[in-house]
Design a protein around this motif. Structure first.
Motif, PDB file in Angstrom:
ATOM      1  N   SER A  12      10.107   7.938 -10.899  1.00  0.00           N
ATOM      2  CA  SER A  12       8.893   8.337 -10.187  1.00  0.00           C
ATOM      3  C   SER A  12       8.813   7.769  -8.773  1.00  0.00           C
ATOM      4  O   SER A  12       8.006   8.194  -7.965  1.00  0.00           O
ATOM      5  N   CYS A  13       9.623   6.777  -8.484  1.00  0.00           N
ATOM      6  CA  CYS A  13       9.654   6.136  -7.158  1.00  0.00           C
ATOM      7  C   CYS A  13       8.295   5.532  -6.812  1.00  0.00           C
ATOM      8  O   CYS A  13       7.816   5.655  -5.678  1.00  0.00           O
ATOM      9  N   ASN A  28      17.953   1.797   4.247  1.00  0.00           N
ATOM     10  CA  ASN A  28      18.266   2.387   2.944  1.00  0.00           C
ATOM     11  C   ASN A  28      17.242   1.901   1.931  1.00  0.00           C
ATOM     12  O   ASN A  28      16.806   0.751   1.987  1.00  0.00           O
ATOM     13  N   CYS A  29      16.878   2.761   1.004  1.00  0.00           N
ATOM     14  CA  CYS A  29      15.894   2.393  -0.024  1.00  0.00           C
ATOM     15  C   CYS A  29      16.370   2.825  -1.403  1.00  0.00           C
ATOM     16  O   CYS A  29      17.121   3.803  -1.535  1.00  0.00           O
ATOM     17  N   ARG A  30      15.913   2.082  -2.411  1.00  0.00           N
ATOM     18  CA  ARG A  30      16.190   2.436  -3.802  1.00  0.00           C
ATOM     19  C   ARG A  30      14.870   2.543  -4.544  1.00  0.00           C
ATOM     20  O   ARG A  30      14.007   1.680  -4.411  1.00  0.00           O
ATOM     21  N   CYS A  31      14.724   3.610  -5.315  1.00  0.00           N
ATOM     22  CA  CYS A  31      13.469   3.852  -6.030  1.00  0.00           C
ATOM     23  C   CYS A  31      13.414   3.084  -7.345  1.00  0.00           C
ATOM     24  O   CYS A  31      14.430   2.889  -8.020  1.00  0.00           O
ATOM     25  N   ARG A  60       0.833  -1.211   0.000  1.00  0.00           N
ATOM     26  CA  ARG A  60       0.000   0.000   0.000  1.00  0.00           C
ATOM     27  C   ARG A  60       0.867   1.261   0.000  1.00  0.00           C
ATOM     28  O   ARG A  60       0.543   2.257  -0.651  1.00  0.00           O
ATOM     29  N   GLU A  61       1.961   1.208   0.739  1.00  0.00           N
ATOM     30  CA  GLU A  61       2.856   2.366   0.820  1.00  0.00           C
ATOM     31  C   GLU A  61       3.919   2.347  -0.274  1.00  0.00           C
ATOM     32  O   GLU A  61       4.746   3.249  -0.363  1.00  0.00           O
ATOM     33  N   GLY A  62       3.911   1.310  -1.087  1.00  0.00           N
ATOM     34  CA  GLY A  62       4.796   1.266  -2.252  1.00  0.00           C
ATOM     35  C   GLY A  62       6.240   0.905  -1.960  1.00  0.00           C
ATOM     36  O   GLY A  62       7.152   1.417  -2.599  1.00  0.00           O
ATOM     37  N   TRP A  63       6.454   0.000  -0.992  1.00  0.00           N
ATOM     38  CA  TRP A  63       7.818  -0.444  -0.761  1.00  0.00           C
ATOM     39  C   TRP A  63       7.814  -1.901  -0.307  1.00  0.00           C
ATOM     40  O   TRP A  63       6.806  -2.413   0.162  1.00  0.00           O
ATOM     41  N   HIS A  64       8.973  -2.562  -0.478  1.00  0.00           N
ATOM     42  CA  HIS A  64       9.119  -3.927   0.020  1.00  0.00           C
ATOM     43  C   HIS A  64      10.568  -4.131   0.450  1.00  0.00           C
ATOM     44  O   HIS A  64      11.467  -3.406   0.009  1.00  0.00           O
ATOM     45  N   TRP A  65      10.775  -5.123   1.313  1.00  0.00           N
ATOM     46  CA  TRP A  65      12.131  -5.452   1.732  1.00  0.00           C
ATOM     47  C   TRP A  65      12.827  -6.204   0.609  1.00  0.00           C
ATOM     48  O   TRP A  65      12.249  -7.051  -0.048  1.00  0.00           O
TER      49      TRP A  65
END
Length: 331
Positions: A195-196, A186-189, A126-131
């Protein structure tokens, strides 16, 4: 185990030739491939200790009274003194081992561990991220640090432990918890034109300098405890015993000695001859570092190449620049 940081002990000689206790030698023989990471952990801790205290009266350096070839004795007095300095040494060395082992796990240089796979395939769609990526497997580093450093003491019954053992075990764990507490994300788009729309995130350790700064702050606020054992660790001051002691606090039993004057018996080098900052009001200032004894000033001449220009073809022409600098050293 600090002796294994010595560059004078060839790694090819193996565990039997290192200044380790019986428990540590057994672990080293069972897992000889860990020797490099253990050695690097010790070096990391020593370097950070010296960096954090480089401007202090006690600067975490080898005393001239101790042979420079005897790295095993680098902290002879401090390791058994039960002071704030003891607390910091144990904490930063335990943290150094966690950091070193965990880093080698993530880079694939240890066979017992790799990246932390527990987080994979989870996150928040939903928030647009994953491990994803390679999260540092700090749990293995924590386990090995406990096994290697705490193992010998853990086998001693509570009845036979003394206050210094309890203090050292607590500070070991405080150092390990510092590494865990400072883990960051740390995150990568991913997405069209940056657009991330989706991010891949992973957990990573902070730099060891940041861990060292955190532990230095804990050192500044360390807690004196009673050397009389009871069911739990207690503050020395009875009026403060209602204030809780946290796992991340650094604990000490005895007050620190006077690090101003040289003391061969304690391995204290004193501050005579140390370079100080005349304009600083901090611990590196001449007033504090020299303990009120005053300081000497020497004018030092520096000559270096400057205003260099490339001349066609084909050499560089420079001027010789000379500067004069005042250097202040403690009396």
């Amino acid at each position: 185990w600090l002796g294994i940081a010595s560059f004078g002990v060839p790694e090819k000689l193996g565990c039997g030739y290192l200044p380790l206790n019986g428990h540590q030698k057994d672990l080293c023989k069972k897992k000889p491939y860990l020797l490099h990471s253990i050695r690097e952990g010790a070096r990391l801790g020593i370097r950070e200790c010296q960096s954090q205290f480089r401007h202090e009266r006690w600067n975490c350096l080898l005393s001239p009274a101790i042979s420079a070839s005897s790295a095993f004795s680098i902290f002879d007095y401090e390791l058994s003194s039960g002071t704030k300095e003891t607390a910091f040494i144990y904490a930063v060395m335990a943290a150094g081992l966690v950091h070193s082992v965990t880093h080698l796990c993530s880079t694939g240089n240890l066979t017992d561990c790799a990246c932390d796979s527990m987080l994979h395939n989870s996150g928040s769609a939903r928030e647009g991220w994953h491990w994803g990526g390679c999260s540092d497997d700090i749990q293995y580093g924590m386990w090995l640090s406990r096994k290697f450093l705490d193992g010998p003491t853990k086998n001693i019954t509570r009845k036979d432990r003394n206050g210094l053992m309890v203090m050292n075990l607590h500070n070991n764990e405080a150092g390990r918890l510092a590494v865990a507490k400072l883990m960051s994300i740390n995150c990568r788009c991913h997405g069209v034109s940056g657009s991330c729309a989706l991010k891949t995130c992973w957990r990573t350790m902070s730099s060891f300098a940041k861990v060292g700064s955190f532990l230095k702050e804990k050192y500044e606020n360390s807690i004196q405890i009673s050397d009389r054992l009871s069911r739990k660790i207690r503050r020395k001051e009875k009026s403060q015993r209602s204030i809780p002691i946290h796992k991340e606090d650094l604990l000490y039993i005895n007050r620190s000695p006077n690090y101003c004057m040289e003391d061969h018996k304690l391995g204290v080098s004193g501050t005579q001859g140390r370079e100080c900052n005349r304009t600083s009001a901090g611990p590196d200032g001449c007033n504090l570092l020299c303990c009120g004894r005053g300081y000497n000033t020497q004018v030092v001449r520096h000559v270096e190449r400057c205003e260099c220009k490339f001349v066609w073809c084909c050499y560089v022409r420079c001027r010789r620049c000379e500067t004069m600098t005042d250097v202040h050293t403690c009396k």
